[in-house]
Design a protein around this motif. Structure first.
Motif, PDB file in Angstrom:
ATOM      1  N   VAL A  45      49.273  48.947  27.437  1.00  0.00           N
ATOM      2  CA  VAL A  45      49.955  48.120  27.352  1.00  0.00           C
ATOM      3  C   VAL A  45      49.222  46.939  27.067  1.00  0.00           C
ATOM      4  N   LEU A  46      48.102  46.840  27.756  1.00  0.00           N
ATOM      5  CA  LEU A  46      47.142  45.566  27.225  1.00  0.00           C
ATOM      6  C   LEU A  46      46.701  45.844  25.879  1.00  0.00           C
ATOM      7  N   GLY A  47      46.541  46.921  25.386  1.00  0.00           N
ATOM      8  CA  GLY A  47      46.151  46.910  24.090  1.00  0.00           C
ATOM      9  C   GLY A  47      47.197  46.512  23.020  1.00  0.00           C
ATOM     10  N   GLU A  48      48.228  46.861  23.469  1.00  0.00           N
ATOM     11  CA  GLU A  48      49.446  46.598  22.716  1.00  0.00           C
ATOM     12  C   GLU A  48      49.865  44.926  22.621  1.00  0.00           C
ATOM     13  N   HIS A  49      49.179  44.309  23.741  1.00  0.00           N
ATOM     14  CA  HIS A  49      49.458  42.845  23.619  1.00  0.00           C
ATOM     15  C   HIS A  49      48.152  42.229  23.224  1.00  0.00           C
ATOM     16  N   GLY A  50      46.961  42.820  22.535  1.00  0.00           N
ATOM     17  CA  GLY A  50      45.918  42.394  22.126  1.00  0.00           C
ATOM     18  C   GLY A  50      44.845  42.259  23.017  1.00  0.00           C
ATOM     19  N   VAL A  51      45.047  42.625  24.342  1.00  0.00           N
ATOM     20  CA  VAL A  51      44.261  42.300  25.388  1.00  0.00           C
ATOM     21  C   VAL A  51      43.159  43.437  25.779  1.00  0.00           C
ATOM     22  N   THR A  52      42.008  43.176  25.361  1.00  0.00           N
ATOM     23  CA  THR A  52      41.091  44.219  25.383  1.00  0.00           C
ATOM     24  C   THR A  52      39.757  43.766  26.265  1.00  0.00           C
ATOM     25  N   VAL A  53      39.413  42.693  26.249  1.00  0.00           N
ATOM     26  CA  VAL A  53      38.071  42.093  26.959  1.00  0.00           C
ATOM     27  C   VAL A  53      38.654  41.206  27.898  1.00  0.00           C
ATOM     28  N   PRO A  54      38.375  41.595  29.068  1.00  0.00           N
ATOM     29  CA  PRO A  54      38.689  40.753  30.237  1.00  0.00           C
ATOM     30  C   PRO A  54      37.807  39.307  30.462  1.00  0.00           C
ATOM     31  N   PHE A  55      39.004  38.282  30.643  1.00  0.00           N
ATOM     32  CA  PHE A  55      38.227  36.977  30.757  1.00  0.00           C
ATOM     33  C   PHE A  55      37.400  36.846  32.017  1.00  0.00           C
ATOM     34  N   PRO A  56      36.310  35.870  32.186  1.00  0.00           N
ATOM     35  CA  PRO A  56      35.648  35.896  33.230  1.00  0.00           C
ATOM     36  C   PRO A  56      36.228  36.240  34.662  1.00  0.00           C
ATOM     37  N   VAL A  57      37.152  35.258  34.959  1.00  0.00           N
ATOM     38  CA  VAL A  57      37.958  35.673  36.298  1.00  0.00           C
ATOM     39  C   VAL A  57      38.589  36.878  36.645  1.00  0.00           C
ATOM     40  N   GLN A  58      38.999  37.478  35.373  1.00  0.00           N
ATOM     41  CA  GLN A  58      39.221  39.001  35.682  1.00  0.00           C
ATOM     42  C   GLN A  58      38.233  39.894  35.672  1.00  0.00           C
ATOM     43  N   ALA A  59      37.165  39.762  34.947  1.00  0.00           N
ATOM     44  CA  ALA A  59      35.971  40.794  34.942  1.00  0.00           C
ATOM     45  C   ALA A  59      35.316  40.528  36.517  1.00  0.00           C
ATOM     46  N   ALA A  60      35.429  39.459  37.109  1.00  0.00           N
ATOM     47  CA  ALA A  60      34.512  39.027  38.321  1.00  0.00           C
ATOM     48  C   ALA A  60      35.361  39.725  39.391  1.00  0.00           C
ATOM     49  N   THR A  61      36.720  39.418  39.605  1.00  0.00           N
ATOM     50  CA  THR A  61      37.407  39.622  40.710  1.00  0.00           C
ATOM     51  C   THR A  61      38.256  41.057  40.530  1.00  0.00           C
ATOM     52  N   LEU A  62      38.597  41.594  39.469  1.00  0.00           N
ATOM     53  CA  LEU A  62      39.349  42.779  39.434  1.00  0.00           C
ATOM     54  C   LEU A  62      38.593  43.961  40.125  1.00  0.00           C
ATOM     55  N   PRO A  63      37.278  44.391  39.916  1.00  0.00           N
ATOM     56  CA  PRO A  63      36.727  45.221  40.800  1.00  0.00           C
ATOM     57  C   PRO A  63      36.773  45.294  42.319  1.00  0.00           C
ATOM     58  N   ASP A  64      37.017  44.062  42.703  1.00  0.00           N
ATOM     59  CA  ASP A  64      37.020  44.143  44.334  1.00  0.00           C
ATOM     60  C   ASP A  64      38.548  44.173  44.665  1.00  0.00           C
ATOM     61  N   ALA A  65      39.305  43.621  43.743  1.00  0.00           N
ATOM     62  CA  ALA A  65      40.784  43.653  44.194  1.00  0.00           C
ATOM     63  C   ALA A  65      41.331  44.875  44.014  1.00  0.00           C
ATOM     64  N   LEU A  66      40.708  45.609  42.884  1.00  0.00           N
ATOM     65  CA  LEU A  66      41.347  47.189  42.961  1.00  0.00           C
ATOM     66  C   LEU A  66      40.669  47.977  43.811  1.00  0.00           C
ATOM     67  N   ALA A  67      39.411  47.734  44.370  1.00  0.00           N
ATOM     68  CA  ALA A  67      38.881  48.453  45.516  1.00  0.00           C
ATOM     69  C   ALA A  67      39.583  48.195  46.763  1.00  0.00           C
ATOM     70  N   LYS A  81      44.073  33.796  35.677  1.00  0.00           N
ATOM     71  CA  LYS A  81      44.168  34.464  36.981  1.00  0.00           C
ATOM     72  C   LYS A  81      45.542  35.361  37.041  1.00  0.00           C
ATOM     73  N   THR A  82      46.457  35.279  36.235  1.00  0.00           N
ATOM     74  CA  THR A  82      47.785  35.898  36.498  1.00  0.00           C
ATOM     75  C   THR A  82      47.307  37.364  36.233  1.00  0.00           C
ATOM     76  N   LEU A  83      46.750  37.860  35.248  1.00  0.00           N
ATOM     77  CA  LEU A  83      46.340  39.291  35.026  1.00  0.00           C
ATOM     78  C   LEU A  83      45.169  39.433  35.888  1.00  0.00           C
ATOM     79  N   ALA A  84      44.499  38.661  36.511  1.00  0.00           N
ATOM     80  CA  ALA A  84      43.449  38.959  37.294  1.00  0.00           C
ATOM     81  C   ALA A  84      44.008  39.651  38.660  1.00  0.00           C
ATOM     82  N   PHE A  85      45.090  38.998  39.313  1.00  0.00           N
ATOM     83  CA  PHE A  85      45.665  39.336  40.491  1.00  0.00           C
ATOM     84  C   PHE A  85      46.639  40.369  40.252  1.00  0.00           C
ATOM     85  N   GLY A  86      47.475  40.188  38.815  1.00  0.00           N
ATOM     86  CA  GLY A  86      48.649  41.133  38.559  1.00  0.00           C
ATOM     87  C   GLY A  86      48.285  42.539  38.402  1.00  0.00           C
ATOM     88  N   LEU A  87      47.058  42.773  37.758  1.00  0.00           N
ATOM     89  CA  LEU A  87      46.808  43.973  37.486  1.00  0.00           C
ATOM     90  C   LEU A  87      46.527  44.839  38.521  1.00  0.00           C
TER      91      LEU A  87
END
Length: 475
Positions: A45-67, A81-87
């Motif tokens: 779905v990210l690809g369908e919306h043209g979102v392939t490269v994380p923004f800095p806040v997403q790249a920084a926070t997602l690994p910890d949040a997913l863990a 930030k919305t996708l950072a916490f939303g995903l």
């Protein structure tokens, strides 16, 4: 266990690292969402919306949040930030099913507009994982929201006041919430929501995961961090709005007699513009004036019903409305693609207000311009507020019709054709009042209210004209 692997709802809440606080190694940044270990459905779905490269806040926070770690993220509005916490919330909730009235994930936000925006962003990703999202906000039927919770919703996006009301009525129970998010935490505290927020967080699973995102950590927001986040991974990314190099800040010094004309020409530009004023009365007054001059303007403030506010925002986003005239209700959470101009018709009197107004433009790495209109007597105070916000604006004296005004803002002469069949009222040349409404003046302490002042000559003339019209209708 993979982050995309379903977790039994009766299992301990995920995410408590076995290491002692501070022992976990810092995660490395990632270059794509695919490498984060997100479920394949989300990557698709990210690809369908043209979102392939994380923004800095997403790249920084997602690994910890997913863990499963608690996360404290600081970043300006518009930073992703919305996708950072939303995903993270959706991935951690995937494979689970909520019972009636018992959501599994909670996102608290300060305003109705932001709640709807967050829900709209998350819904296509939630649907891909067969998760249900419910929005709980004031201004609309509480019965329908209660029904949505009875039907079952894994993720609830809510404003604190309405969610508190539903909990008090027995329409929602939070004991099974395993992931709780506070978005724009500083504004929730500024708006007086702190007691409600703490009351709600005290009801969620004590061993659950907490994600807190905020632009600043002063006063109440700092209290929330100390009270509810345990050994959080702290990430501070993206400068505040005042330091963003893609925003151009300008103070345009205008004389009172020319203020309406300058504002009208800016609003008539080719493209959308967001204009901020201090009071609802001022917003309505300017909106009527702009529409009477042929500008497709609409008003947004807390006095409007939620359906009206939702419709106005939709019209602004699609371009049907080109000039959105608003109070600070639009200063947070409003995201409009390619909005390149924000105008403070009433100068902000607080640095945080200025930064959040400015944050409506230059979003997602784009560029934008923020213009503040200031009378000569307001110039010093306005300059101090902007200095406190870390902004060094360019200052220019302008008049309506000048090339410099057009160069900075794209201002142009309006068509003058009334959109509602009501021509613009003639304004006296010596008019020197702001748009806060005839017969009122701004509180010198910077509040949004006003104290009574002497009635202007124009107000008397308008009252006499209305009286004469009534006499003609009844005579």
């Amino acid at each position: 266990m993979s982050v995309s692997e379903p977790v039994r709802d009766d299992a301990p809440a995920p995410g408590r690292a076995p290491e002692a606080p501070g022992d976990a190694p810092a995660p490395t940044a990632v270059a794509s969402f695919a490498r984060l270990g997100l479920p394949a459905e989300l990557v698709r779905v990210l690809g369908e919306h043209g979102v392939t490269v994380p923004f800095p806040v997403q790249a920084a926070t997602l690994p910890d949040a997913l863990a499963g770690r608690d996360v404290l993220g600081r970043g300006r509005t518009g930073s992703g930030k919305t996708l950072a916490f939303g995903l993270a919330v959706l991935t951690r909730t995937a494979g689970l099913r909520a019972r009636p009235k018992e959501p599994l994930a909670l996102v608290l936000v300060p305003t109705r507009e932001l709640a709807q925006q967050v829900a709209d962003v998350l819904t296509p990703y939630a649907e891909a994982l067969r998760l249900r999202v419910a929005t709980v906000v004031g201004g609309v039927s509480i019965g329908r929201q209660a029904a949505a919770l009875r039907d079952g919703a894994e993720v609830v996006v809510a404003t604190p006041g309405r969610l508190h009301d539903l909990v008090e009525r027995g329409g929602c129970r939070l004991a099974r919430v395993r992931v709780a998010v506070l978005d724009e935490a500083d504004q929730m505290c500024d708006m007086g929501f702190l007691p409600q927020v703490t009351g709600l967080l005290d009801q969620v699973r004590p061993d659950g995961q907490r994600l807190l995102f905020s632009a600043t950590l002063d006063r109440g927001a700092d209290e929330l961090v100390r009270r509810y986040l345990r050994d959080p991974a702290v990430h501070s990314v993206d400068p505040v709005a005042g330091a963003v190099h893609t925003i151009g800040h300008h103070v345009l010094v205008v004389h009172g007699p020319d203020r309406y004309a300058v504002t009208t020409e800016i609003a008539a530009r080719d493209g959308r513009v967001l204009l901020f004023l201090d009071t609802r009365h001022g917003v309505d007054q300017l909106t009527r004036h702009l529409r009477a001059n042929g500008v497709a303007a609409a008003a947004l403030h807390s006095g409007k019903s939620q359906p009206q506010r939702t419709r106005t925002l939709a019209q602004f986003k699609c371009g049907q409305v080109t000039a959105l005239v608003a109070t600070n209700v639009a200063a947070r959470g409003l995201h409009v693609d390619d909005l390149d101009l924000v105008v403070n018709v009433d100068p902000a009197t607080d640095p945080k207000d200025y930064l959040h107004r400015a944050g409506r433009t230059a979003r997602a790495g784009r560029s934008g311009t923020v213009v503040t209109l200031a009378l000569p007597a307001q110039r010093r105070e306005t300059g101090q507020v902007m200095a406190d916000a870390g902004v060094a604006p360019r200052v220019a004296k302008v008049r309506s019709g000048e090339a410099e005004l057009s160069r900075i803002t794209g201002a142009r002469t309006p068509s003058g054709k009334p959109l509602d069949g009501v021509p613009a009222a003639a304004r006296p040349k010596n008019h020197n009042t702001p748009f806060r409404g005839l017969g009122s003046a701004k509180d010198t302490k910077g509040g949004s209210g006003g104290r009574p002042s002497r009635r202007s000559g124009e107000a008397r003339r308008l009252a006499e004209a209305r009286k004469a019209a009534r006499v003609r209708r009844t005579g």
